[in-house]
Design a protein around this motif. Structure first.
Motif, PDB file in Angstrom:
ATOM      1  N   PRO A  77      59.152  -4.094  16.122  1.00  0.00           N
ATOM      2  CA  PRO A  77      57.823  -3.790  15.739  1.00  0.00           C
ATOM      3  C   PRO A  77      57.838  -2.209  16.049  1.00  0.00           C
ATOM      4  N   LEU A  78      57.421  -1.308  15.192  1.00  0.00           N
ATOM      5  CA  LEU A  78      57.310  -0.015  15.516  1.00  0.00           C
ATOM      6  C   LEU A  78      56.698   0.338  16.737  1.00  0.00           C
ATOM      7  N   ASP A  79      55.788  -0.434  16.899  1.00  0.00           N
ATOM      8  CA  ASP A  79      54.904   0.113  18.086  1.00  0.00           C
ATOM      9  C   ASP A  79      55.655  -0.302  19.392  1.00  0.00           C
ATOM     10  N   ARG A  80      56.592  -0.856  19.510  1.00  0.00           N
ATOM     11  CA  ARG A  80      57.560  -0.921  20.640  1.00  0.00           C
ATOM     12  C   ARG A  80      58.757   0.138  21.151  1.00  0.00           C
ATOM     13  N   LEU A  81      58.443   1.368  20.024  1.00  0.00           N
ATOM     14  CA  LEU A  81      59.180   2.517  20.379  1.00  0.00           C
ATOM     15  C   LEU A  81      58.076   3.236  21.198  1.00  0.00           C
ATOM     16  N   ALA A  82      58.663   4.055  22.033  1.00  0.00           N
ATOM     17  CA  ALA A  82      57.798   4.961  22.766  1.00  0.00           C
ATOM     18  C   ALA A  82      57.225   6.183  22.045  1.00  0.00           C
ATOM     19  N   GLY A  83      55.893   6.166  22.101  1.00  0.00           N
ATOM     20  CA  GLY A  83      55.230   7.230  21.634  1.00  0.00           C
ATOM     21  C   GLY A  83      54.706   6.692  20.332  1.00  0.00           C
ATOM     22  N   LEU A  84      54.988   5.792  19.847  1.00  0.00           N
ATOM     23  CA  LEU A  84      54.517   5.012  18.322  1.00  0.00           C
ATOM     24  C   LEU A  84      53.632   4.035  18.230  1.00  0.00           C
ATOM     25  N   GLY A  85      53.242   3.893  19.645  1.00  0.00           N
ATOM     26  CA  GLY A  85      52.004   2.612  19.998  1.00  0.00           C
ATOM     27  C   GLY A  85      50.646   3.058  19.515  1.00  0.00           C
ATOM     28  N   GLY A  86      50.567   4.269  19.221  1.00  0.00           N
ATOM     29  CA  GLY A  86      49.125   5.012  19.076  1.00  0.00           C
ATOM     30  C   GLY A  86      48.850   5.493  17.516  1.00  0.00           C
ATOM     31  N   ASP A  87      48.118   6.652  17.672  1.00  0.00           N
ATOM     32  CA  ASP A  87      48.008   7.192  16.385  1.00  0.00           C
ATOM     33  C   ASP A  87      49.106   7.497  15.407  1.00  0.00           C
ATOM     34  N   LEU A  88      50.046   8.145  15.999  1.00  0.00           N
ATOM     35  CA  LEU A  88      51.413   8.410  15.254  1.00  0.00           C
ATOM     36  C   LEU A  88      51.822   7.253  14.594  1.00  0.00           C
ATOM     37  N   GLY A  89      52.205   6.213  15.231  1.00  0.00           N
ATOM     38  CA  GLY A  89      52.683   4.765  14.721  1.00  0.00           C
ATOM     39  C   GLY A  89      51.766   4.393  13.724  1.00  0.00           C
ATOM     40  N   ARG A  90      50.302   4.286  13.752  1.00  0.00           N
ATOM     41  CA  ARG A  90      49.458   3.977  12.963  1.00  0.00           C
ATOM     42  C   ARG A  90      49.762   4.678  11.406  1.00  0.00           C
ATOM     43  N   ARG A  91      49.734   5.912  11.702  1.00  0.00           N
ATOM     44  CA  ARG A  91      50.021   6.712  10.454  1.00  0.00           C
ATOM     45  C   ARG A  91      51.213   6.604   9.940  1.00  0.00           C
ATOM     46  N   LEU A  92      52.343   6.465  10.532  1.00  0.00           N
ATOM     47  CA  LEU A  92      53.538   6.104   9.819  1.00  0.00           C
ATOM     48  C   LEU A  92      53.378   4.588   9.102  1.00  0.00           C
ATOM     49  N   LYS A  93      52.939   3.906   9.750  1.00  0.00           N
ATOM     50  CA  LYS A  93      52.719   2.542   8.926  1.00  0.00           C
ATOM     51  C   LYS A  93      51.883   2.679   7.712  1.00  0.00           C
ATOM     52  N   ASP A  94      50.861   3.370   7.848  1.00  0.00           N
ATOM     53  CA  ASP A  94      49.852   3.481   6.862  1.00  0.00           C
ATOM     54  C   ASP A  94      50.296   4.237   5.800  1.00  0.00           C
TER      55      ASP A  94
END
Length: 145
Positions: A77-94
């Motif tokens: 899951p993307l949010d398991r990568l450092a720095g991608l568990g918050g806003d940036l990760g949500r933006r990349l998903k969306d």
């Protein structure tokens, strides 16, 4: 179980196996001297070692060989990568429709860059998605106030 021979591992993998022995001894020392258990991860870089460490808990360790990195990251899951568990990760998903490190790794740099702070940050994000991020290990004791 099939016997494993030295020829089954390349030179880099043999170094990781040697490091695994050191980590195992350190984990045993922690248990013997402090009375608690810990997990360990051994890999070509800090990011992969941290991911590997979290795979087998409690009180176990994982060695991540380079030949297994793509398989490890493919469905991560993307949010398991450092720095991608918050806003940036949500933006990349969306905005890019990616949910896993494997899907992110397939995004071309020119498509990812507009969603990151700059092109250098986009390169770092892609390096994390492919397991190539070379963030150095820092001595936390030395950097403490």
């Amino acid at each position: 179980a099939a016997a494993v021979s030295r020829g089954d591992y390349d030179a880099g993998e043999r170094l990781l196996l040697a490091a695994a022995v050191v980590v195992s001894r350190a984990r045993r020392a922690v248990t013997d001297e402090l009375g608690f258990t810990c997990s360990g991860g051994v890999a070509p870089n800090k990011q992969l070692a941290k991911l590997g460490c979290g795979l087998h808990k409690p009180n176990q360790q994982t060695v991540v060989f380079p030949r297994h990195v793509a398989g490890l990251l493919r469905d991560l899951p993307l949010d398991r990568l450092a720095g991608l568990g918050g806003d940036l990760g949500r933006r990349l998903k969306d905005e890019l429709g990616v949910n896993t490190a494997g899907e992110l790794a397939a995004v071309p740099l020119h498509r990812l860059a507009p969603h990151c702070a700059d092109e250098a940050h986009a390169r770092t994000v892609l390096a994390m998605a492919t397991g190539q991020h070379a963030d150095p290990v820092k001595d936390q004791a030395a950097s403490a106030p």
